[in-house]
Design a protein around this motif. Structure first.
Motif, PDB file in Angstrom:
ATOM      1  N   VAL A  57       0.870  -1.172   0.000  1.00  0.00           N
ATOM      2  CA  VAL A  57       0.000   0.000   0.000  1.00  0.00           C
ATOM      3  C   VAL A  57       0.907   1.222   0.000  1.00  0.00           C
ATOM      4  N   TYR A  58       0.658   2.123  -0.920  1.00  0.00           N
ATOM      5  CA  TYR A  58       1.479   3.328  -1.073  1.00  0.00           C
ATOM      6  C   TYR A  58       0.733   4.527  -0.504  1.00  0.00           C
ATOM      7  N   TYR A  59       1.455   5.295   0.304  1.00  0.00           N
ATOM      8  CA  TYR A  59       0.872   6.435   1.005  1.00  0.00           C
ATOM      9  C   TYR A  59       1.577   7.729   0.622  1.00  0.00           C
ATOM     10  N   CYS A  60       0.793   8.752   0.480  1.00  0.00           N
ATOM     11  CA  CYS A  60       1.306  10.101   0.298  1.00  0.00           C
ATOM     12  C   CYS A  60       1.440  10.748   1.680  1.00  0.00           C
ATOM     13  N   ASN A  61       2.481  11.540   1.852  1.00  0.00           N
ATOM     14  CA  ASN A  61       2.776  12.096   3.182  1.00  0.00           C
ATOM     15  C   ASN A  61       3.408  13.468   3.048  1.00  0.00           C
ATOM     16  N   THR A  62       3.127  14.324   4.016  1.00  0.00           N
ATOM     17  CA  THR A  62       3.851  15.576   4.133  1.00  0.00           C
ATOM     18  C   THR A  62       3.895  15.994   5.589  1.00  0.00           C
ATOM     19  N   TYR A  63       4.833  16.843   5.896  1.00  0.00           N
ATOM     20  CA  TYR A  63       4.938  17.435   7.234  1.00  0.00           C
ATOM     21  C   TYR A  63       4.653  18.912   7.084  1.00  0.00           C
ATOM     22  N   ALA A  64       3.568  19.358   7.688  1.00  0.00           N
ATOM     23  CA  ALA A  64       3.151  20.746   7.551  1.00  0.00           C
ATOM     24  C   ALA A  64       2.470  21.191   8.836  1.00  0.00           C
ATOM     25  N   ARG A  65       2.613  22.465   9.127  1.00  0.00           N
ATOM     26  CA  ARG A  65       1.954  23.034  10.320  1.00  0.00           C
ATOM     27  C   ARG A  65       2.292  22.255  11.578  1.00  0.00           C
ATOM     28  N   GLY A  66       3.544  21.761  11.643  1.00  0.00           N
ATOM     29  CA  GLY A  66       4.002  21.119  12.863  1.00  0.00           C
ATOM     30  C   GLY A  66       3.581  19.679  13.062  1.00  0.00           C
ATOM     31  N   ARG A  67       3.032  19.060  12.039  1.00  0.00           N
ATOM     32  CA  ARG A  67       2.637  17.659  12.179  1.00  0.00           C
ATOM     33  C   ARG A  67       2.645  16.971  10.825  1.00  0.00           C
ATOM     34  N   GLU A  68       2.546  15.638  10.902  1.00  0.00           N
ATOM     35  CA  GLU A  68       2.501  14.855   9.685  1.00  0.00           C
ATOM     36  C   GLU A  68       1.062  14.646   9.215  1.00  0.00           C
ATOM     37  N   PHE A  69       0.920  14.573   7.904  1.00  0.00           N
ATOM     38  CA  PHE A  69      -0.363  14.246   7.303  1.00  0.00           C
ATOM     39  C   PHE A  69      -0.181  13.074   6.354  1.00  0.00           C
ATOM     40  N   TRP A  70      -1.202  12.203   6.346  1.00  0.00           N
ATOM     41  CA  TRP A  70      -1.159  10.995   5.533  1.00  0.00           C
ATOM     42  C   TRP A  70      -2.438  10.871   4.722  1.00  0.00           C
ATOM     43  N   GLY A  71      -2.275  10.314   3.525  1.00  0.00           N
ATOM     44  CA  GLY A  71      -3.445   9.880   2.789  1.00  0.00           C
ATOM     45  C   GLY A  71      -3.859   8.502   3.268  1.00  0.00           C
ATOM     46  N   ARG A  72      -4.925   7.984   2.668  1.00  0.00           N
ATOM     47  CA  ARG A  72      -5.432   6.672   3.068  1.00  0.00           C
ATOM     48  C   ARG A  72      -4.715   5.537   2.361  1.00  0.00           C
ATOM     49  N   GLY A  73      -3.952   5.851   1.347  1.00  0.00           N
ATOM     50  CA  GLY A  73      -3.184   4.829   0.660  1.00  0.00           C
ATOM     51  C   GLY A  73      -3.867   4.275  -0.572  1.00  0.00           C
ATOM     52  N   THR A  74      -3.043   3.722  -1.445  1.00  0.00           N
ATOM     53  CA  THR A  74      -3.545   3.053  -2.637  1.00  0.00           C
ATOM     54  C   THR A  74      -2.759   1.762  -2.832  1.00  0.00           C
ATOM     55  N   GLN A  75      -3.486   0.685  -3.102  1.00  0.00           N
ATOM     56  CA  GLN A  75      -2.868  -0.635  -3.189  1.00  0.00           C
ATOM     57  C   GLN A  75      -2.207  -0.833  -4.542  1.00  0.00           C
TER      58      GLN A  75
END
Length: 115
Positions: A92-110
């Motif tokens: 499962v591949y996830y998109c990620n970034t660190y912004a506004r002092g925290r991490e954000f994740w997508g739900r993923g794609t298989q």
């Protein structure tokens, strides 16, 4: 509200290609590095590729020369072009970034690579 939405996963035979997309919203996209992670059952999530705000890229050794990460600051998207796929890329591949002092994740794609 920050959100990341992945798309483009699917099933492909070994040697095939897929292009993943991540649509970002709620952030000034051009300011932030973006990352693609992947997770296989029973393994730690691993950072596959990163692209900085000025489009510098990094890859793990196992995908170098096969995967390409790019970004489109106009449409707030990050892409992962995956070529010469092997069964070891199944995850499962996830998109990620660190912004506004925290991490954000997508739900993923298989992504499934199988003959």
């Amino acid at each position: 509200q920050v959100h990341l939405v992945e798309s483009g996963g699917g099933s492909v035979q070994p040697g095939g290609s897929l292009r993943l997309s991540c649509q970002a919203g709620g952030i000034n996209f051009r300011l932030y590095a973006m990352n693609w992670y992947r997770r296989t059952p029973g393994k730690e999530r691993e950072l596959v590729a990163s692209i900085s705000s000025d489009s510098q890229t990094n890859y793990i050794d196992s995908v170098k020369d096969r995967f390409i990460i790019t970004r489109d600051n106009v449409w707030a998207r990050v892409y992962l072009q995956m070529n010469s796929l092997s069964p070891e890329d199944t995850a499962v591949y996830y998109c990620n970034t660190y912004a506004r002092g925290r991490e954000f994740w997508g739900r993923g794609t298989q992504v499934t690579v199988s003959s």
